[in-house]
Design a protein around this motif. Sequence first.
Motif, PDB file in Angstrom:
ATOM      1  N   PHE A   7       0.753  -1.313  -0.036  1.00  0.00           N
ATOM      2  CA  PHE A   7       0.199   0.071  -0.078  1.00  0.00           C
ATOM      3  C   PHE A   7       0.607   1.314   0.105  1.00  0.00           C
ATOM      4  CE2 PHE A   7      -4.267  -1.641   1.154  1.00  0.00           C
ATOM      5  CZ  PHE A   7      -4.051  -3.052   1.348  1.00  0.00           C
ATOM      6  N   ASN A   8       0.802   1.967  -1.206  1.00  0.00           N
ATOM      7  CA  ASN A   8       1.414   3.355  -1.156  1.00  0.00           C
ATOM      8  C   ASN A   8       0.890   4.293  -0.340  1.00  0.00           C
ATOM      9  OD1 ASN A   8       3.575   5.015  -1.842  1.00  0.00           O
ATOM     10  ND2 ASN A   8       2.921   5.154  -4.137  1.00  0.00           N
ATOM     11  N   ILE A   9       1.429   4.795   0.943  1.00  0.00           N
ATOM     12  CA  ILE A   9       0.767   5.683   1.635  1.00  0.00           C
ATOM     13  C   ILE A   9       1.617   6.822   1.857  1.00  0.00           C
ATOM     14  CG2 ILE A   9      -0.587   4.049   2.785  1.00  0.00           C
ATOM     15  CD1 ILE A   9       1.344   4.542   5.400  1.00  0.00           C
ATOM     16  N   PRO A  10       0.853   8.165   2.304  1.00  0.00           N
ATOM     17  CA  PRO A  10       1.585   9.264   2.222  1.00  0.00           C
ATOM     18  C   PRO A  10       2.739   9.320   2.809  1.00  0.00           C
ATOM     19  CG  PRO A  10      -0.755   9.781   2.200  1.00  0.00           C
ATOM     20  CD  PRO A  10      -0.536   8.350   2.411  1.00  0.00           C
ATOM     21  N   VAL A  11       3.660  10.201   2.746  1.00  0.00           N
ATOM     22  CA  VAL A  11       5.096  10.244   3.686  1.00  0.00           C
ATOM     23  C   VAL A  11       4.779  11.244   4.294  1.00  0.00           C
ATOM     24  CG1 VAL A  11       7.557  10.800   3.613  1.00  0.00           C
ATOM     25  CG2 VAL A  11       6.530   9.139   1.795  1.00  0.00           C
ATOM     26  N   SER A  12       4.332  11.108   5.651  1.00  0.00           N
ATOM     27  CA  SER A  12       4.192  12.105   6.693  1.00  0.00           C
ATOM     28  C   SER A  12       4.122  11.385   8.038  1.00  0.00           C
ATOM     29  CB  SER A  12       2.804  12.999   6.515  1.00  0.00           C
ATOM     30  OG  SER A  12       1.892  12.346   7.000  1.00  0.00           O
ATOM     31  N   ARG A  13       4.427  12.270   9.088  1.00  0.00           N
ATOM     32  CA  ARG A  13       4.544  11.749  10.485  1.00  0.00           C
ATOM     33  C   ARG A  13       3.137  11.363  10.833  1.00  0.00           C
ATOM     34  NH1 ARG A  13       7.959  10.660  14.264  1.00  0.00           N
ATOM     35  NH2 ARG A  13       7.495  11.107  16.430  1.00  0.00           N
ATOM     36  N   ALA A  14       2.015  11.926  10.246  1.00  0.00           N
ATOM     37  CA  ALA A  14       0.578  11.357  10.590  1.00  0.00           C
ATOM     38  C   ALA A  14       0.475   9.992  10.241  1.00  0.00           C
ATOM     39  CB  ALA A  14      -0.445  12.318  10.436  1.00  0.00           C
ATOM     40  N   PHE A  15       1.223   9.670   8.933  1.00  0.00           N
ATOM     41  CA  PHE A  15       0.913   8.434   8.296  1.00  0.00           C
ATOM     42  C   PHE A  15       2.231   7.487   8.617  1.00  0.00           C
ATOM     43  CE2 PHE A  15      -2.846   9.087   5.282  1.00  0.00           C
ATOM     44  CZ  PHE A  15      -3.177  10.302   5.602  1.00  0.00           C
ATOM     45  N   MET A  16       2.834   7.814   9.584  1.00  0.00           N
ATOM     46  CA  MET A  16       4.320   7.463   9.653  1.00  0.00           C
ATOM     47  C   MET A  16       4.446   5.574   9.168  1.00  0.00           C
ATOM     48  SD  MET A  16       6.007   6.779  13.485  1.00  0.00           S
ATOM     49  CE  MET A  16       5.068   8.198  14.106  1.00  0.00           C
ATOM     50  N   HIS A  17       3.418   5.032   9.458  1.00  0.00           N
ATOM     51  CA  HIS A  17       3.481   3.379   9.363  1.00  0.00           C
ATOM     52  C   HIS A  17       2.075   3.026   8.822  1.00  0.00           C
ATOM     53  CE1 HIS A  17       6.729   3.304  12.755  1.00  0.00           C
ATOM     54  NE2 HIS A  17       7.219   2.506  11.571  1.00  0.00           N
ATOM     55  N   LEU A  18       1.976   2.000   8.227  1.00  0.00           N
ATOM     56  CA  LEU A  18       0.627   1.433   7.885  1.00  0.00           C
ATOM     57  C   LEU A  18      -0.403   1.354   9.042  1.00  0.00           C
ATOM     58  CD1 LEU A  18      -0.720   0.652   5.032  1.00  0.00           C
ATOM     59  CD2 LEU A  18      -0.119  -1.898   5.695  1.00  0.00           C
ATOM     60  N   ASP A  19       0.389   0.931  10.251  1.00  0.00           N
ATOM     61  CA  ASP A  19      -0.340   0.443  11.465  1.00  0.00           C
ATOM     62  C   ASP A  19      -0.975   1.859  12.119  1.00  0.00           C
ATOM     63  OD1 ASP A  19       1.701   1.176  12.777  1.00  0.00           O
ATOM     64  OD2 ASP A  19       1.817  -0.622  13.787  1.00  0.00           O
ATOM     65  N   THR A  20      -0.398   3.163  11.585  1.00  0.00           N
ATOM     66  CA  THR A  20      -1.073   4.224  11.881  1.00  0.00           C
ATOM     67  C   THR A  20      -2.107   4.835  11.005  1.00  0.00           C
ATOM     68  OG1 THR A  20       0.837   5.219  10.900  1.00  0.00           O
ATOM     69  CG2 THR A  20       0.642   5.952  13.182  1.00  0.00           C
ATOM     70  N   VAL A  21      -2.296   3.957  10.036  1.00  0.00           N
ATOM     71  CA  VAL A  21      -3.433   4.373   9.219  1.00  0.00           C
ATOM     72  C   VAL A  21      -4.796   3.502   9.241  1.00  0.00           C
ATOM     73  CG1 VAL A  21      -4.035   4.670   6.856  1.00  0.00           C
ATOM     74  CG2 VAL A  21      -1.619   5.386   7.692  1.00  0.00           C
ATOM     75  N   PHE A  22      -4.146   1.957   9.322  1.00  0.00           N
ATOM     76  CA  PHE A  22      -5.310   1.356   9.871  1.00  0.00           C
ATOM     77  C   PHE A  22      -4.896  -0.188  10.729  1.00  0.00           C
ATOM     78  CE2 PHE A  22      -4.877  -2.325   6.772  1.00  0.00           C
ATOM     79  CZ  PHE A  22      -3.968  -1.608   5.598  1.00  0.00           C
ATOM     80  N   THR A  23      -5.640  -0.541  11.520  1.00  0.00           N
ATOM     81  CA  THR A  23      -5.552  -1.900  11.951  1.00  0.00           C
ATOM     82  C   THR A  23      -6.680  -2.816  11.984  1.00  0.00           C
ATOM     83  OG1 THR A  23      -5.805  -0.898  14.450  1.00  0.00           O
ATOM     84  CG2 THR A  23      -3.616  -0.856  13.591  1.00  0.00           C
ATOM     85  N   GLN A  24      -6.295  -4.110  12.041  1.00  0.00           N
ATOM     86  CA  GLN A  24      -7.461  -5.151  12.068  1.00  0.00           C
ATOM     87  C   GLN A  24      -8.045  -5.217  13.258  1.00  0.00           C
ATOM     88  OE1 GLN A  24      -6.789  -8.516   9.719  1.00  0.00           O
ATOM     89  NE2 GLN A  24      -8.915  -9.205   9.900  1.00  0.00           N
ATOM     90  N   ILE A  25      -9.212  -5.256  13.493  1.00  0.00           N
ATOM     91  CA  ILE A  25      -9.976  -5.475  14.714  1.00  0.00           C
ATOM     92  C   ILE A  25     -10.859  -6.463  14.966  1.00  0.00           C
ATOM     93  CG2 ILE A  25      -9.526  -3.052  15.607  1.00  0.00           C
ATOM     94  CD1 ILE A  25     -12.283  -2.441  15.066  1.00  0.00           C
ATOM     95  N   ASP A  26     -11.221  -7.171  13.944  1.00  0.00           N
ATOM     96  CA  ASP A  26     -12.209  -8.218  14.089  1.00  0.00           C
ATOM     97  C   ASP A  26     -11.827  -9.115  12.582  1.00  0.00           C
ATOM     98  OD1 ASP A  26     -13.933 -10.043  14.752  1.00  0.00           O
ATOM     99  OD2 ASP A  26     -15.511  -8.652  15.232  1.00  0.00           O
ATOM    100  N   VAL A  27     -12.625 -10.199  12.388  1.00  0.00           N
ATOM    101  CA  VAL A  27     -12.583 -10.896  11.135  1.00  0.00           C
ATOM    102  C   VAL A  27     -12.783  -9.964  10.028  1.00  0.00           C
ATOM    103  CG1 VAL A  27     -13.362 -12.718   9.955  1.00  0.00           C
ATOM    104  CG2 VAL A  27     -13.410 -12.944  12.323  1.00  0.00           C
ATOM    105  N   ASP A  28     -13.783  -8.799  10.015  1.00  0.00           N
ATOM    106  CA  ASP A  28     -14.175  -8.158   8.822  1.00  0.00           C
ATOM    107  C   ASP A  28     -14.429  -6.863   9.233  1.00  0.00           C
ATOM    108  OD1 ASP A  28     -16.100  -8.291  10.555  1.00  0.00           O
ATOM    109  OD2 ASP A  28     -17.534  -8.844   9.001  1.00  0.00           O
TER     110      ASP A  28
END
Length: 417
Positions: A269-290
């Motif tokens: 996933f190509n995400i913006p380069v910035s401190r708020a988007f530092m890593h993929l897990d700052t942008v989304f995390t999985q919390i349940d099957v779906d």
Amino acid sequence: MANGLYVHSEIGPLKKVLLHRPGEELLNLTPDDLERLLFDDIPFLEVAQAEHDRFAEILREQGVEVLYLEKLTAEALDAVPGAREEFTNQWLDESGLKGKAARAAVKEYMDSIKDTKTFVDKTIAGLRKEEIDLPANSSSLLADLVGSDQDGETDLLIDPMPNTYFTRDPFAVVGKGVNLNRMFSVTRNRETLYGKFIFKYHPDYKDAPLWYRRDSAYHTEGGDVLNLNAHTLAIGISQRTQAGAIDQLAQNMFWEKGDQCEIDTIYAFNIPVSRAFMHLDTVFTQIDVDKFTIHPGIMGTLQVFKLTKGAQQGEVKIEEMNDTLEHVLEKALGLDQVKLIKCGGGDPVAAAREQWNDGSNTLCVAPGKICVYQRNSVTNDVLYKEGLDLLVVPSAELSRGRGGPRCMSMPFAREDL
Ligand SMILES: NC(=O)NCCC[C@H](N)C(=O)O
């Protein structure tokens, strides 16, 4: 689980996790060094430790075995004759120390620490000039005479590693092996030494295959790696992870170590380069099957690449599939529908404030059961109404390093779903 590692998802019941209890490294943080050391404020150590102890206790209450990085490193260094000496030399090589005399004085000081766990804590804490008897200016080396002040006035001889409590980033467990990372910044790259020695010498973990190595040419960090299932990874192309690192990882996982690695598909996933988007897990995390928590800034079409093993030896097929996060996740997980829950609900002010304090960075301990920071009350309310079971971590001080419960944890074992 021959080497004690087993992680095939983000949500399977968590059995074993690696943490680091924040220590004296936070007492060596000064306002002038914050930016360079990738920290945003100076935490109150006692409260940060109490919050972290509560985090560990919450995990234990859920039946999770909590391991500590500093303890595993000490055990690894004590397990093999010469390992502590090897570690000390490499730590000194990477410490930024200038001059032979200073190095010899620091080595003598570190060698004098008898207890290995105290020694490991000290390597993380950093060293102040006042702690070492530096030899008088008798050296014939300019580096000894000028010392480390050539980079600016500082009272520190060796920088602390204040981000060590974000155990998510220096390495990442994938399946039964490890991505031992080369990190984006010089300061954080020193944290990968602990993983190097754990996976080289610790009696329980030394056989772990490495899918990536810290001497690789490109940088990558564990916060960018999400285990979607046993065969599928999601990785961010971000400030912290270069596209070249993902090419290298695909080569290693599909071909070089293909007989040991179960991963056959990587979504980059190509995400913006910035401190708020530092890593993929700052942008989304999985919390349940779906279900996923997301930063609303990631809505809309994303540039995503699907990497799979080609037919010819060494070949990796790359397909560009620009689409919404929702659709890409549905395809990757083989689901008809996934639900994305926005940090801050629909409120843009709450979203910005709570995203800053890792509102979408959660640690899943079982499907639908997640650790969240207490301070993100708007997001937590939305998650609660969506039926999530929330394990609430106090977060006034821990959040000052810009990482949440997922950043503060590295799963070593999860049950299969
Ligand atoms: N996975 C993560 O998002 N980790 C948080 C890392 C925060 C740390 N201060 C850093 O800038 O690297």
